[in-house]
Motif scaffolding. Sequence first.
Motif, PDB file in Angstrom:
ATOM      1  N   MET A   1      38.939  60.685  12.235  1.00 43.94           N
ATOM      2  CA  MET A   1      38.432  59.627  13.105  1.00 43.94           C
ATOM      3  C   MET A   1      38.103  58.383  12.304  1.00 43.94           C
ATOM      4  SD  MET A   1      35.845  61.790  15.516  1.00 43.94           S
ATOM      5  CE  MET A   1      35.849  63.556  15.238  1.00 43.94           C
ATOM      6  N   GLU A   2      38.622  57.269  12.761  1.00 40.06           N
ATOM      7  CA  GLU A   2      38.334  55.956  12.168  1.00 40.06           C
ATOM      8  C   GLU A   2      37.576  55.157  13.225  1.00 40.06           C
ATOM      9  OE1 GLU A   2      38.960  53.293   8.891  1.00 40.06           O
ATOM     10  OE2 GLU A   2      40.259  55.037   9.112  1.00 40.06           O
ATOM     11  N   VAL A   3      36.417  54.618  12.847  1.00 42.60           N
ATOM     12  CA  VAL A   3      35.595  53.836  13.771  1.00 42.60           C
ATOM     13  C   VAL A   3      36.015  52.376  13.676  1.00 42.60           C
ATOM     14  CG1 VAL A   3      33.244  53.207  14.436  1.00 42.60           C
ATOM     15  CG2 VAL A   3      33.686  55.446  13.404  1.00 42.60           C
ATOM     16  N   ARG A   4      36.231  51.760  14.841  1.00 44.36           N
ATOM     17  CA  ARG A   4      36.647  50.357  14.903  1.00 44.36           C
ATOM     18  C   ARG A   4      35.779  49.605  15.906  1.00 44.36           C
ATOM     19  NH1 ARG A   4      41.284  50.358  11.957  1.00 44.36           N
ATOM     20  NH2 ARG A   4      42.640  52.177  12.040  1.00 44.36           N
TER      21      ARG A   4
ATOM     22  N   GLY B   1      34.556  55.213   1.272  1.00 45.41           N
ATOM     23  CA  GLY B   1      35.123  53.878   1.265  1.00 45.41           C
ATOM     24  C   GLY B   1      35.633  53.384   2.606  1.00 45.41           C
ATOM     25  N   ARG B   2      35.493  54.192   3.653  1.00 49.82           N
ATOM     26  CA  ARG B   2      35.960  53.776   4.991  1.00 49.82           C
ATOM     27  C   ARG B   2      34.915  54.166   6.018  1.00 49.82           C
ATOM     28  NH1 ARG B   2      41.193  57.034   5.039  1.00 49.82           N
ATOM     29  NH2 ARG B   2      40.802  57.022   7.264  1.00 49.82           N
ATOM     30  N   TYR B   3      34.946  53.516   7.175  1.00 48.99           N
ATOM     31  CA  TYR B   3      34.075  53.900   8.283  1.00 48.99           C
ATOM     32  C   TYR B   3      34.862  54.955   9.061  1.00 48.99           C
ATOM     33  CZ  TYR B   3      30.530  53.232  11.943  1.00 48.99           C
ATOM     34  OH  TYR B   3      29.514  53.401  12.839  1.00 48.99           O
ATOM     35  N   ALA B   4      34.922  56.162   8.473  1.00 48.37           N
ATOM     36  CA  ALA B   4      35.778  57.219   8.999  1.00 48.37           C
ATOM     37  C   ALA B   4      35.207  58.571   8.619  1.00 48.37           C
ATOM     38  CB  ALA B   4      37.193  57.071   8.430  1.00 48.37           C
ATOM     39  N   ASN B   5      35.661  59.606   9.351  1.00 48.16           N
ATOM     40  CA  ASN B   5      35.286  60.969   9.009  1.00 48.16           C
ATOM     41  C   ASN B   5      36.456  61.895   9.218  1.00 48.16           C
ATOM     42  OD1 ASN B   5      34.990  62.784  11.533  1.00 48.16           O
ATOM     43  ND2 ASN B   5      33.930  60.923  12.171  1.00 48.16           N
TER      44      ASN B   5
END
Length: 98
Positions: free
Chosen positions: A7-10, A48-52
Amino acid sequence: MLFLAEMEVRLPPDMPAEHADELKAREREYSQAAQRDGRWPHLWRVAGRYANVSVLDVGSIDELHELLSGLPLFPYLDIRVTPLARHPNAIDRGESDV
């Protein structure tokens, strides 16, 4: 049934901070409830990313969809799901299917 969910948060850049904070608080409550009831056994941040990356353990694809679409951040998530099966070379560590 086990699934890997990436999952990538946008969040929109113009979303008011108060609204984003409220969504994140609701997301925390929702995801922690699913962790406690066993449907979300693994939740890992991607550095390094807004992701899980998560492993979800549900009874059906419909239950998976219900769980994911119930996430408060769902409208702002880019989700990729992969079904998982135990590898024949995996060492049995006493886990059910995780």
